[in-house]
Design a protein around this motif. Structure first.
Motif, short mmCIF file in Angstrom:
data_model
loop_
_atom_site.label_atom_id
_atom_site.label_comp_id
_atom_site.label_asym_id
_atom_site.label_seq_id
_atom_site.Cartn_x
_atom_site.Cartn_y
_atom_site.Cartn_z
N VAL A 251 100.67 -42.14 -13.58
CA VAL A 251 99.95 -43.15 -14.36
C VAL A 251 100.22 -42.87 -15.84
CG1 VAL A 251 97.69 -44.09 -14.98
CG2 VAL A 251 98.14 -43.36 -12.63
N TYR A 252 100.88 -43.83 -16.51
CA TYR A 252 101.30 -43.64 -17.90
C TYR A 252 100.53 -44.57 -18.84
CZ TYR A 252 105.44 -41.90 -15.37
OH TYR A 252 106.28 -41.25 -14.52
N SER A 253 100.38 -44.12 -20.08
CA SER A 253 99.91 -45.03 -21.13
C SER A 253 101.10 -45.70 -21.78
CB SER A 253 99.11 -44.25 -22.19
OG SER A 253 99.94 -43.26 -22.80
N ASP A 254 102.27 -45.07 -21.67
CA ASP A 254 103.53 -45.58 -22.22
C ASP A 254 104.60 -45.40 -21.15
OD1 ASP A 254 105.86 -46.14 -23.53
OD2 ASP A 254 105.61 -44.65 -25.12
N GLN A 255 105.09 -46.50 -20.60
CA GLN A 255 106.02 -46.44 -19.47
C GLN A 255 107.33 -45.74 -19.82
OE1 GLN A 255 104.95 -47.49 -16.47
NE2 GLN A 255 106.84 -46.67 -15.53
N THR A 256 107.70 -45.68 -21.10
CA THR A 256 108.95 -45.02 -21.49
C THR A 256 108.92 -43.52 -21.21
OG1 THR A 256 108.21 -44.67 -23.78
CG2 THR A 256 109.37 -46.74 -23.29
N ILE A 257 107.71 -42.96 -21.05
CA ILE A 257 107.59 -41.54 -20.74
C ILE A 257 108.25 -41.20 -19.40
CG2 ILE A 257 105.92 -39.71 -20.16
CD1 ILE A 257 106.18 -40.22 -23.11
N ALA A 258 108.36 -42.19 -18.52
CA ALA A 258 108.96 -41.95 -17.20
C ALA A 258 110.39 -41.45 -17.31
CB ALA A 258 108.91 -43.23 -16.37
N ASP A 259 111.07 -41.80 -18.40
CA ASP A 259 112.47 -41.39 -18.60
C ASP A 259 112.61 -40.19 -19.53
OD1 ASP A 259 113.45 -43.50 -16.99
OD2 ASP A 259 113.16 -44.89 -18.65
N ALA A 260 111.50 -39.59 -19.92
CA ALA A 260 111.55 -38.47 -20.86
C ALA A 260 112.14 -37.23 -20.21
CB ALA A 260 110.16 -38.17 -21.41
N GLY A 261 112.97 -36.53 -20.96
CA GLY A 261 113.57 -35.28 -20.47
C GLY A 261 113.97 -34.42 -21.65
#
Length: 277
Positions: free
Chosen positions: A68-78
């Motif tokens: 569960v994200y507040s910012d969907q771009t975090i899903a691609d963070a690395g």
């Protein structure tokens, strides 16, 4: 006892007299019952191995489907796309990688106690990005189940379920999920309180989760210092918060003090607008 004087469990047959299906055995004496049992055992093992692989795949996908994200771009963070422009950012990235190494060592040793990685600093400095980088690395390299949960959005989902009986995002759903996973990120802890003392209900939800994670690893991101969190999750009867004490009893801090908000960028009004495609 067969004609050769050996005690046997099942009858033996000359393979070359049984047809082409057994020609691989040449002129050997073979036991048809034993061959059947071997094939059955191999079949059961294959089915079992496939089931194990499906379960592993399902566990790996928890990070993708249940987070569960507040910012969907975090899903691609690395780690590879974490932008570094200051010494502090470089040092904190190195600390986050070190946390990954330590978690892997503890996992390999099947340790009974893990540590909490706590990333603190102002909004937009990269705390959530590094937390997700840690989680993705562990999810990709270990046979573990991981999930990333923004605390405020999780609580909103739970509240919505009170009036929506068809919602799967109930309090029990999240407590089970957060209790079950091997590695958990609690993102923006404290943000859900609005800088005030957390409600009794919020404390109860978080306490139930954290009590079930006594021997598991948790990664925290927050804009607040420990003293502020103590006040948010404490009570009029207790100066210190038992919840926060439990959460931070064995903590590895990663602190952003001087890094600026990465999301704040200057827009050049004089520059031409680039066309897409």
């Amino acid at each position: 006892v067969n004609e050769y004087g050996y005690a046997i469990k099942h009858p033996l047959y000359k393979a070359d007299l049984l047809g082409t299906a057994y020609e691989q055995y040449g002129t050997q004496l073979i036991c048809l019952q034993c061959l059947k049992e071997e094939r059955d055992a191999a079949f059961v093992k294959r089915i079992s191995d496939e089931a194990i692989e499906r379960e592993k795949h399902k566990r790996k996908n928890t990070l993708h489907y249940a987070s569960v994200y507040s910012d969907q771009t975090i899903a691609d963070a690395g780690f590879k796309n974490f932008e570094v422009s200051t010494d502090e950012e470089q040092a904190n990235k190195a600390m986050a990688k070190l946390a990954v190494d330590r978690y892997k060592e503890l996992h390999e040793l099947e340790a009974n106690e893990y540590f909490t990685t706590m990333l603190t600093g102002s909004t937009g400095v990269g705390k959530s990005h590094l937390a997700m980088a840690i989680l993705r690395n562990l999810n990709e390299t270990l046979d573990v189940e991981c999930v990333f949960i923004n605390v405020r959005y999780m609580l909103q989902h739970i509240k919505d379920s009170f009036n929506n009986k068809e919602s799967i995002y109930t309090q029990m759903y999240f407590i089970d999920l957060l209790s079950r996973v091997d590695f958990l990120v609690l993102d923006d802890l404290g943000n859900e309180t609005g800088d005030k003392e957390a409600s009794r209900w919020v404390k109860e939800v978080l306490t139930e989760v954290l009590e079930s994670r006594q021997n598991k690893a948790t990664i925290i991101t927050t804009n607040y210092k420990r003293g502020q969190l103590e006040r948010m999750y404490g009570s009029e009867y207790m100066e210190r918060s038992a919840l926060i004490s439990r959460l931070l009893k064995n903590t590895a801090p990663i602190v952003f003090k001087d890094t600026n908000d990465k999301r704040v960028k200057v827009f050049d009004l004089t520059a031409p607008i680039k066309k897409e495609g």
